[in-house]
Design an enzyme around this catalytic site. Structure first.
Site, PDB file in Angstrom:
ATOM      1  N   LYS A   5       0.929  -1.089   0.009  1.00  0.00           N
ATOM      2  CA  LYS A   5       0.078  -0.042   0.045  1.00  0.00           C
ATOM      3  C   LYS A   5       0.826   1.303  -0.078  1.00  0.00           C
ATOM      4  CE  LYS A   5      -3.338   2.221   3.196  1.00  0.00           C
ATOM      5  NZ  LYS A   5      -4.096   1.999   4.600  1.00  0.00           N
ATOM      6  N   ASP A  99     -13.486  -0.343  13.303  1.00  0.00           N
ATOM      7  CA  ASP A  99     -14.114  -0.049  11.890  1.00  0.00           C
ATOM      8  C   ASP A  99     -14.363  -1.729  11.367  1.00  0.00           C
ATOM      9  OD1 ASP A  99     -15.334   1.097   9.749  1.00  0.00           O
ATOM     10  OD2 ASP A  99     -13.419   1.574   8.763  1.00  0.00           O
ATOM     11  N   LYS A 101     -16.113  -4.523   9.797  1.00  0.00           N
ATOM     12  CA  LYS A 101     -17.182  -4.751   8.784  1.00  0.00           C
ATOM     13  C   LYS A 101     -16.578  -5.503   7.632  1.00  0.00           C
ATOM     14  CE  LYS A 101     -15.747  -0.436   6.529  1.00  0.00           C
ATOM     15  NZ  LYS A 101     -16.129   0.915   5.936  1.00  0.00           N
ATOM     16  N   ASN A 104     -13.387  -4.876   5.452  1.00  0.00           N
ATOM     17  CA  ASN A 104     -12.414  -5.017   6.473  1.00  0.00           C
ATOM     18  C   ASN A 104     -11.568  -6.181   6.728  1.00  0.00           C
ATOM     19  OD1 ASN A 104     -11.795  -2.239   5.868  1.00  0.00           O
ATOM     20  ND2 ASN A 104     -12.545  -1.522   7.959  1.00  0.00           N
ATOM     21  N   ASP A 117      -7.228  -2.804   7.856  1.00  0.00           N
ATOM     22  CA  ASP A 117      -7.505  -1.358   8.132  1.00  0.00           C
ATOM     23  C   ASP A 117      -7.440  -0.682   9.367  1.00  0.00           C
ATOM     24  OD1 ASP A 117      -8.130   1.398   7.561  1.00  0.00           O
ATOM     25  OD2 ASP A 117      -9.720   0.755   6.110  1.00  0.00           O
ATOM     26  N   THR A 136     -18.096   3.106  10.620  1.00  0.00           N
ATOM     27  CA  THR A 136     -18.874   3.095   9.598  1.00  0.00           C
ATOM     28  C   THR A 136     -20.261   3.036  10.074  1.00  0.00           C
ATOM     29  OG1 THR A 136     -17.206   2.163   8.133  1.00  0.00           O
ATOM     30  CG2 THR A 136     -19.687   2.086   7.471  1.00  0.00           C
TER      31      THR A 136
END
Length: 256
Positions: A5, A99, A101, A104, A117, A136
């Site tokens: 990344k 986060d 979800k 991720n 993440d 989120t």
């Protein structure tokens, strides 16, 4: 093989994201777990900050949901157990992910789940409580909203368990909706691309600073900078920020 990344420094400054990037690096350099996407190396050059992490080829759970995949109950139980172990480890390291979800959670080629993440993760110690509105919205625990809107007492590690529960419900509910597809096991098909190639191609086309043109671009920038009037205040401020990133960025090698 690894995944890499890279984040453009100037864009991070313009979007006020430098602190989040540094916090993610700080957290990832201190943790390692079988059900996380682990950081192996971090380094930088004039333009970008780089993170080299585990390569997971099974796709993320959001992609599989969008493909109308039906997960068996046993498969969902496996994901929840693996994420429970990951969250328990994070709690031992004083980390709230904030986060959790389907987007991720990445699958490896054997079908095991890995949490990724940490961009909005936070560290709390000694009975501290987090108060920021982060996450989120469909997966955020009520106490996060309450703390932000009504000045509540804050929240702690439990918010990640709420998010995990929402995700489990989503996976099971989608699987329960009648359609022609059969329920699948947790092992992704080898040799198949588990992402949307159209989206990936658009990302490559829209990338304004592609890596394969970096050497030529840096040489051009250096030549242009030498011919510019260095008294411009905006350029001076940007240069100060870039130098601060260069100085504060921590190079990391997990193998050492």
């Amino acid at each position: 093989m690894y995944a890499m990344k890279y984040m453009n420094k100037q864009q991070c400054i313009e979007r006020d994201e430098v602190r989040n990037v540094f916090r993610e690096l700080e957290i990832l350099q201190e943790i390692e777990h079988v059900f996380l996407v682990n950081l192996w190396y971090s380094f930088q050059d004039e333009e970008d900050m780089f993170m080299v992490v585990d390569l997971l080829l099974g796709g993320d759970l959001r992609y599989h949901l969008q493909q109308n995949v039906q997960f068996t109950e046993e498969t969902v139980k496996l994901y929840i157990c693996e994420m429970a172990l990951a969250l328990d480890y994070l709690r031992s390291q004083h980390i709230i992910h904030r986060d959790v979800k389907p987007d991720n959670i990445l699958l490896d080629e054997q079908g095991h789940a890995h949490l990724t993440d940490f961009n909005i993760a936070t560290i709390i110690r000694d009975g501290e409580r987090a108060t920021a509105l982060a996450g989120t919205k469909p997966y955020m625990a009520p106490e996060i909203f309450h703390s932000f809107l009504n000045g509540g007492t804050g929240y702690s590690f439990e918010v990640d368990w709420w998010s995990l529960g929402i995700m489990a419900y989503e996976l099971l509910r989608v699987s329960a909706v009648p359609n022609a597809r059969r329920a699948v096991s947790c092992v992704p098909q080898k040799g198949r691309l588990h992402c949307d190639p159209t989206f990936e191609l658009e990302e490559m086309i829209l990338e304004s600073r592609p890596l394969h043109k970096k050497k030529k671009r840096l040489a051009k920038n250096k030549s242009r900078d030498n011919s510019k009037d260095s008294s411009q205040s905006e350029n001076d401020y940007l240069q100060e920020c870039l130098e601060a990133i260069q100085q504060d960025f921590v190079i990391f090698n997990r193998e050492k």
